[in-house]
Structure formats: C-alpha cells, structure tokens
Design an enzyme around this catalytic site. Sequence first.
Site, PDB file in Angstrom:
ATOM      1  N   PRO A 129       2.058  -2.259   9.430  1.00  0.00           N
ATOM      2  CA  PRO A 129       1.115  -3.121  10.157  1.00  0.00           C
ATOM      3  C   PRO A 129       1.145  -2.791  11.641  1.00  0.00           C
ATOM      4  O   PRO A 129       2.112  -2.196  12.132  1.00  0.00           O
ATOM      5  CB  PRO A 129       1.661  -4.530   9.911  1.00  0.00           C
ATOM      6  CG  PRO A 129       3.111  -4.338   9.626  1.00  0.00           C
ATOM      7  CD  PRO A 129       3.254  -2.992   8.987  1.00  0.00           C
TER       8      PRO A 129
ATOM      9  N   ILE B  95       0.839  -1.206   0.000  1.00  0.00           N
ATOM     10  CA  ILE B  95       0.000   0.000   0.000  1.00  0.00           C
ATOM     11  C   ILE B  95       0.878   1.262   0.000  1.00  0.00           C
ATOM     12  O   ILE B  95       0.636   2.198  -0.759  1.00  0.00           O
ATOM     13  CB  ILE B  95      -0.979  -0.017   1.203  1.00  0.00           C
ATOM     14  CG1 ILE B  95      -1.939  -1.198   1.072  1.00  0.00           C
ATOM     15  CG2 ILE B  95      -1.764   1.297   1.292  1.00  0.00           C
ATOM     16  CD1 ILE B  95      -2.791  -1.482   2.300  1.00  0.00           C
TER      17      ILE B  95
ATOM     18  N   THR C 261      -4.490   4.968   7.383  1.00  0.00           N
ATOM     19  CA  THR C 261      -5.410   3.942   6.857  1.00  0.00           C
ATOM     20  C   THR C 261      -4.887   2.552   7.212  1.00  0.00           C
ATOM     21  O   THR C 261      -5.328   1.563   6.639  1.00  0.00           O
ATOM     22  CB  THR C 261      -5.560   4.036   5.316  1.00  0.00           C
ATOM     23  OG1 THR C 261      -4.275   3.825   4.724  1.00  0.00           O
ATOM     24  CG2 THR C 261      -6.126   5.362   4.866  1.00  0.00           C
ATOM     25  N   SER C 262      -3.908   2.490   8.154  1.00  0.00           N
ATOM     26  CA  SER C 262      -3.329   1.166   8.465  1.00  0.00           C
ATOM     27  C   SER C 262      -4.123   0.469   9.568  1.00  0.00           C
ATOM     28  O   SER C 262      -5.062  -0.268   9.283  1.00  0.00           O
ATOM     29  CB  SER C 262      -1.843   1.292   8.803  1.00  0.00           C
ATOM     30  OG  SER C 262      -1.643   2.074   9.967  1.00  0.00           O
ATOM     31  N   ARG C 263      -3.803   0.734  10.811  1.00  0.00           N
ATOM     32  CA  ARG C 263      -4.575   0.207  11.935  1.00  0.00           C
ATOM     33  C   ARG C 263      -4.611   1.286  13.013  1.00  0.00           C
ATOM     34  O   ARG C 263      -3.612   1.988  13.229  1.00  0.00           O
ATOM     35  CB  ARG C 263      -3.943  -1.067  12.504  1.00  0.00           C
ATOM     36  CG  ARG C 263      -4.166  -2.313  11.665  1.00  0.00           C
ATOM     37  CD  ARG C 263      -5.639  -2.782  11.685  1.00  0.00           C
ATOM     38  NE  ARG C 263      -5.854  -3.989  10.895  1.00  0.00           N
ATOM     39  CZ  ARG C 263      -6.242  -4.012   9.617  1.00  0.00           C
ATOM     40  NH1 ARG C 263      -6.470  -2.885   8.978  1.00  0.00           N
ATOM     41  NH2 ARG C 263      -6.423  -5.160   8.990  1.00  0.00           N
TER      42      ARG C 263
ATOM     43  N   ASP D 281      -8.977   6.383   8.609  1.00  0.00           N
ATOM     44  CA  ASP D 281      -9.916   5.352   8.160  1.00  0.00           C
ATOM     45  C   ASP D 281     -10.001   4.247   9.200  1.00  0.00           C
ATOM     46  O   ASP D 281     -10.806   3.330   9.067  1.00  0.00           O
ATOM     47  CB  ASP D 281      -9.455   4.772   6.808  1.00  0.00           C
ATOM     48  CG  ASP D 281     -10.467   3.806   6.220  1.00  0.00           C
ATOM     49  OD1 ASP D 281     -11.666   4.179   6.186  1.00  0.00           O
ATOM     50  OD2 ASP D 281     -10.090   2.686   5.810  1.00  0.00           O
TER      51      ASP D 281
ATOM     52  N   ASP E 119      11.044   2.594   6.717  1.00  0.00           N
ATOM     53  CA  ASP E 119      10.648   1.182   6.740  1.00  0.00           C
ATOM     54  C   ASP E 119      11.884   0.401   7.139  1.00  0.00           C
ATOM     55  O   ASP E 119      12.968   0.654   6.590  1.00  0.00           O
ATOM     56  CB  ASP E 119      10.152   0.752   5.334  1.00  0.00           C
ATOM     57  CG  ASP E 119       9.444  -0.608   5.347  1.00  0.00           C
ATOM     58  OD1 ASP E 119      10.032  -1.580   5.868  1.00  0.00           O
ATOM     59  OD2 ASP E 119       8.317  -0.692   4.829  1.00  0.00           O
TER      60      ASP E 119
ATOM     61  N   HIS F  27     -13.328   2.638   8.235  1.00  0.00           N
ATOM     62  CA  HIS F  27     -12.577   1.477   7.714  1.00  0.00           C
ATOM     63  C   HIS F  27     -13.141   1.026   6.359  1.00  0.00           C
ATOM     64  O   HIS F  27     -13.577  -0.112   6.197  1.00  0.00           O
ATOM     65  CB  HIS F  27     -12.602   0.320   8.732  1.00  0.00           C
ATOM     66  CG  HIS F  27     -11.414  -0.583   8.586  1.00  0.00           C
ATOM     67  ND1 HIS F  27     -10.733  -1.107   9.653  1.00  0.00           N
ATOM     68  CD2 HIS F  27     -10.765  -1.065   7.499  1.00  0.00           C
ATOM     69  CE1 HIS F  27      -9.737  -1.856   9.227  1.00  0.00           C
ATOM     70  NE2 HIS F  27      -9.738  -1.853   7.913  1.00  0.00           N
TER      71      HIS F  27
HETATM   72  P1  NAI Z   1       2.710  -4.989   3.583  1.00  0.00           P
HETATM   73  O1  NAI Z   1       3.017  -6.156   4.446  1.00  0.00           O
HETATM   74  O2  NAI Z   1       2.836  -5.140   2.108  1.00  0.00           O
HETATM   75  O3  NAI Z   1       3.621  -3.754   4.002  1.00  0.00           O
HETATM   76  C1  NAI Z   1       3.835  -3.357   5.326  1.00  0.00           C
HETATM   77  C2  NAI Z   1       5.176  -2.628   5.348  1.00  0.00           C
HETATM   78  O4  NAI Z   1       5.348  -2.092   6.666  1.00  0.00           O
HETATM   79  C3  NAI Z   1       6.373  -3.553   5.068  1.00  0.00           C
HETATM   80  O5  NAI Z   1       7.194  -2.990   4.068  1.00  0.00           O
HETATM   81  C4  NAI Z   1       7.089  -3.625   6.403  1.00  0.00           C
HETATM   82  O6  NAI Z   1       8.505  -3.757   6.270  1.00  0.00           O
HETATM   83  C5  NAI Z   1       6.708  -2.272   6.999  1.00  0.00           C
HETATM   84  N1  NAI Z   1       6.902  -2.202   8.430  1.00  0.00           N
HETATM   85  C6  NAI Z   1       6.898  -3.219   9.335  1.00  0.00           C
HETATM   86  N2  NAI Z   1       7.193  -2.745  10.559  1.00  0.00           N
HETATM   87  C7  NAI Z   1       7.392  -1.410  10.426  1.00  0.00           C
HETATM   88  C8  NAI Z   1       7.743  -0.374  11.325  1.00  0.00           C
HETATM   89  N3  NAI Z   1       7.981  -0.634  12.605  1.00  0.00           N
HETATM   90  N4  NAI Z   1       7.860   0.872  10.844  1.00  0.00           N
HETATM   91  C9  NAI Z   1       7.654   1.141   9.540  1.00  0.00           C
HETATM   92  N5  NAI Z   1       7.342   0.195   8.621  1.00  0.00           N
HETATM   93  C10 NAI Z   1       7.205  -1.063   9.072  1.00  0.00           C
HETATM   94  O7  NAI Z   1       1.252  -4.531   3.984  1.00  0.00           O
HETATM   95  P2  NAI Z   1       0.224  -3.666   3.120  1.00  0.00           P
HETATM   96  O8  NAI Z   1      -0.575  -4.568   2.261  1.00  0.00           O
HETATM   97  O9  NAI Z   1       0.928  -2.526   2.511  1.00  0.00           O
HETATM   98  O10 NAI Z   1      -0.758  -3.144   4.280  1.00  0.00           O
HETATM   99  C11 NAI Z   1      -0.325  -2.280   5.304  1.00  0.00           C
HETATM  100  C12 NAI Z   1      -1.355  -2.226   6.394  1.00  0.00           C
HETATM  101  O11 NAI Z   1      -2.527  -1.587   5.902  1.00  0.00           O
HETATM  102  C13 NAI Z   1      -1.865  -3.620   6.838  1.00  0.00           C
HETATM  103  O12 NAI Z   1      -1.035  -4.190   7.835  1.00  0.00           O
HETATM  104  C14 NAI Z   1      -3.225  -3.312   7.373  1.00  0.00           C
HETATM  105  O13 NAI Z   1      -3.113  -3.062   8.756  1.00  0.00           O
HETATM  106  C15 NAI Z   1      -3.629  -2.033   6.657  1.00  0.00           C
HETATM  107  N6  NAI Z   1      -4.770  -2.226   5.770  1.00  0.00           N
HETATM  108  C16 NAI Z   1      -5.843  -1.394   5.898  1.00  0.00           C
HETATM  109  C17 NAI Z   1      -6.950  -1.531   5.090  1.00  0.00           C
HETATM  110  C18 NAI Z   1      -8.118  -0.608   5.164  1.00  0.00           C
HETATM  111  O14 NAI Z   1      -9.196  -0.925   4.639  1.00  0.00           O
HETATM  112  N7  NAI Z   1      -7.982   0.568   5.764  1.00  0.00           N
HETATM  113  C19 NAI Z   1      -7.025  -2.629   4.112  1.00  0.00           C
HETATM  114  C20 NAI Z   1      -5.804  -3.394   3.997  1.00  0.00           C
HETATM  115  C21 NAI Z   1      -4.740  -3.207   4.829  1.00  0.00           C
END
Ligand code: NAI
Length: 334
Positions: free
Chosen positions: A206, A155, A232-234, A258, A174, A295
């Site tokens: 995450p 994302i 928009t993460s958590r 979000d 990251d 969300h």
């Molecule tokens: P992803 O796994 O592809 O990317 C997460 C990135 O965060 C990775 O590059 C990882 O190295 C990095 N990361 C891990 N620990 C970290 C830290 N301490 N500081 C900075 N970066 C760190 O996940 P993706 O698909 O990009 O999703 C990210 C988050 O978005 C998900 O974990 C989920 O919580 C949230 N999400 C929200 C949605 C919504 O509807 N609002 C829908 C889908 C996901």
Amino acid sequence: MKIAVCSTQAYDRQFFDAANQDGQHQLDYFEVTLNEETRNIVTGYPVVCVFVQDTLNAAVLQALAEQGTKLIALRCAGFNNVDIQAAAHLGLHVVRVPAYSPHSVAEHSIALMMGLNRRIPRAYNRVRDGNFSLDGLLGFELRGKTVGIIGTGRIGLAVAEILKGFGCKLIAYDPQPDPTCIALGVEFVSLPQLYAASDIISLHAPLNKHTFHLINSAAVGQMKRGVMIINTSRGGVIDTAAVIAGLKSGRVGALGLDVYEQEGDLFFQDLSNRVIQDDIFERLLTFHNVLITGHQGFFTREALTSIAQTTLENISLFESSGVCQNEVTMELLR
Ligand code: NAI
C-alpha cells in the site's frame, strides 16, 4: 440510506444498481470528482461513496462533516486519498472494500509482465501495419527467472501463486511475512537482497509514509541491469523521475504501470482531444519498453460485482449497528 456516489462512470451505475435491486438505498450518482472545489455537491448526504481519484483531505472532510455526512464509503481497497486522522478527529467513519478480487489485480500484473516481455503491443501494431519483422521483439522465458514481490498481502500472494505455475523463483519483502507465501515456497529477504537478485520486481504494497517513493534512485541503483518493474499498487510507491533515469541508462529494462503518481489529473477520463500537460507522463510514453494502463487492474466483472455488493453491505451494517468490520481505523495507518 441516501448515498452520493462520486466520480460515477457508466459501469458504476450498472453494478451498483444491480447490487441495490431491493431498493434499500437511495443512490444519487455524480460524475464529478470530489475535491476542495466540488465538496458542496454532496451537501446533506449522510453517506458519500468515493473512489481512488476523489481527494478527501482535511478541508474536504471538514466541509463534509459540517454538511451532515457521517460515513465515507470507499469503493476500493486503498485509502491513501483520505486523511484518516482528520476523519477520526471529525467523528467521520470511513469504510472500504479490503478484498474484492485480488485475482483481478494479480492477473493484470501478469498481463503487464507478459505484454512487456513478449512485446505484444509492439507486435500487434506491426502486424496490423503489414510488418512481420521480429527484430526488437525478443523476449525471455519466465521459467527459472527470479521475481521479487514487494508486499505479499492478498494481491501479492495471488501473483506469487500464478508465477509459481510459470516456474519462477519467488522472493519477497514484507514487514509481515505471510505463512501461506512461505508454504508456497516464497523466500522472504531484505529489500537490498530483493533488488540485487530479481529479474522482475512486482509492487503490491500500500502507499503510506514508509512506501512513498520506495523505488527511488538509490533502490534503482541496487537493481540488476535490465530489471523489469511492475507497479499495480499506487503510483506514489515509485519516484517516476528516478525510474525514467533508470530507463535511460538501461538499468531498468522494462516498466509496466497500472498506476501513476499524478494519475488524478489523467486517468478515468477521455483526454484524447486535449494536449496532455504532464511532461513526465509524456516522457514515459516515449519509451518502447514501457507499458501503461490507466488503473484498470480492478476492472473485471467479478471485482465490480463484489465491490458494489460489499460497499452497500458496509453501508447497511453501519446503518443498522454503527459498526462495520471493514472500517478504516487508525490502526491500519501504522
Ligand atoms: P493487503 O493489505 O492485503 O496487502 C498489502 C501488503 O503490503 C501487506 O502484506 C503488508 O504487510 C504489506 N506492506 C505494508 N507495508 C509494506 C512495506 N513498507 N513494504 C512492503 N510491504 C508492505 O492489500 P492488497 O489487497 O494486496 O492490495 C495492495 C495494494 O494494491 C493496495 O494497497 C492498493 O494500493 C493496490 N490496489 C490496486 C488496484 C488496481 O486496480 N490497480 C486495485 C486494488 C488494490
């Protein structure tokens, strides 16, 4: 397989029934959220399909294992609502949908950014009310502004690609810098550097023990005055009380959410006839420079189609081979 689909909304039925047109699986839909009080509703189901608001702590997982469940199929990417360690201990497998459409969430992050910056909800309400005054609607150009992206996975990268088109200067933090992001021109910096330099901070990491309340009062104190924060993460990535203090002092100039730490008590339900008991959430709603959605980042036709298909594929793979590449393993917790 016989699957209990928890926290079902009308749109879940629509997209899951479409993905199960061949009738390979028996889908039984439950509108209730799965938690300690409701854990018995899924007795006898080998597969339990859950979403972000279902709580699968050790007690719930223990009950599920005793009731005959073998597989937890998350129909989302994040897995912070499942005690993965407890699941592994009980021999329960957990699968998820790691990448259904990062663009859906990325585009929603940009929608929050633009809506806040150009005051779209405020302008919409004014115009409907016959008030065409522009006072209080002043925005800024995104071109040339520095955007700090925290978490450059699927994302975060999609957000960077869009913002590059706006002409923003992109910096990121990251622990595992992404080569595609670097090739795009994103500069990886430390968190303090990102806080100090960003006009906008967009969160895409995450929720885990390292990111819980990452945006706390110490972090807010290092940010540029008037910074815009988008999450928009958590919800748990932000210490809401610290950001409210930042909004009151003017250090935080705008906040787009979000997700919200206590969203489990609120989101995905119609509470419009009830009195909301969460005073922190209610305080957030009083700020003219806060924009909250419930969300819905994932909520596009493309994402829901992909989520339903991948969830059922995960289950079919598990049924046929006992192995699935989308399994959430202990490795992912590190
Ligand atoms: P992803 O796994 O592809 O990317 C997460 C990135 O965060 C990775 O590059 C990882 O190295 C990095 N990361 C891990 N620990 C970290 C830290 N301490 N500081 C900075 N970066 C760190 O996940 P993706 O698909 O990009 O999703 C990210 C988050 O978005 C998900 O974990 C989920 O919580 C949230 N999400 C929200 C949605 C919504 O509807 N609002 C829908 C889908 C996901």
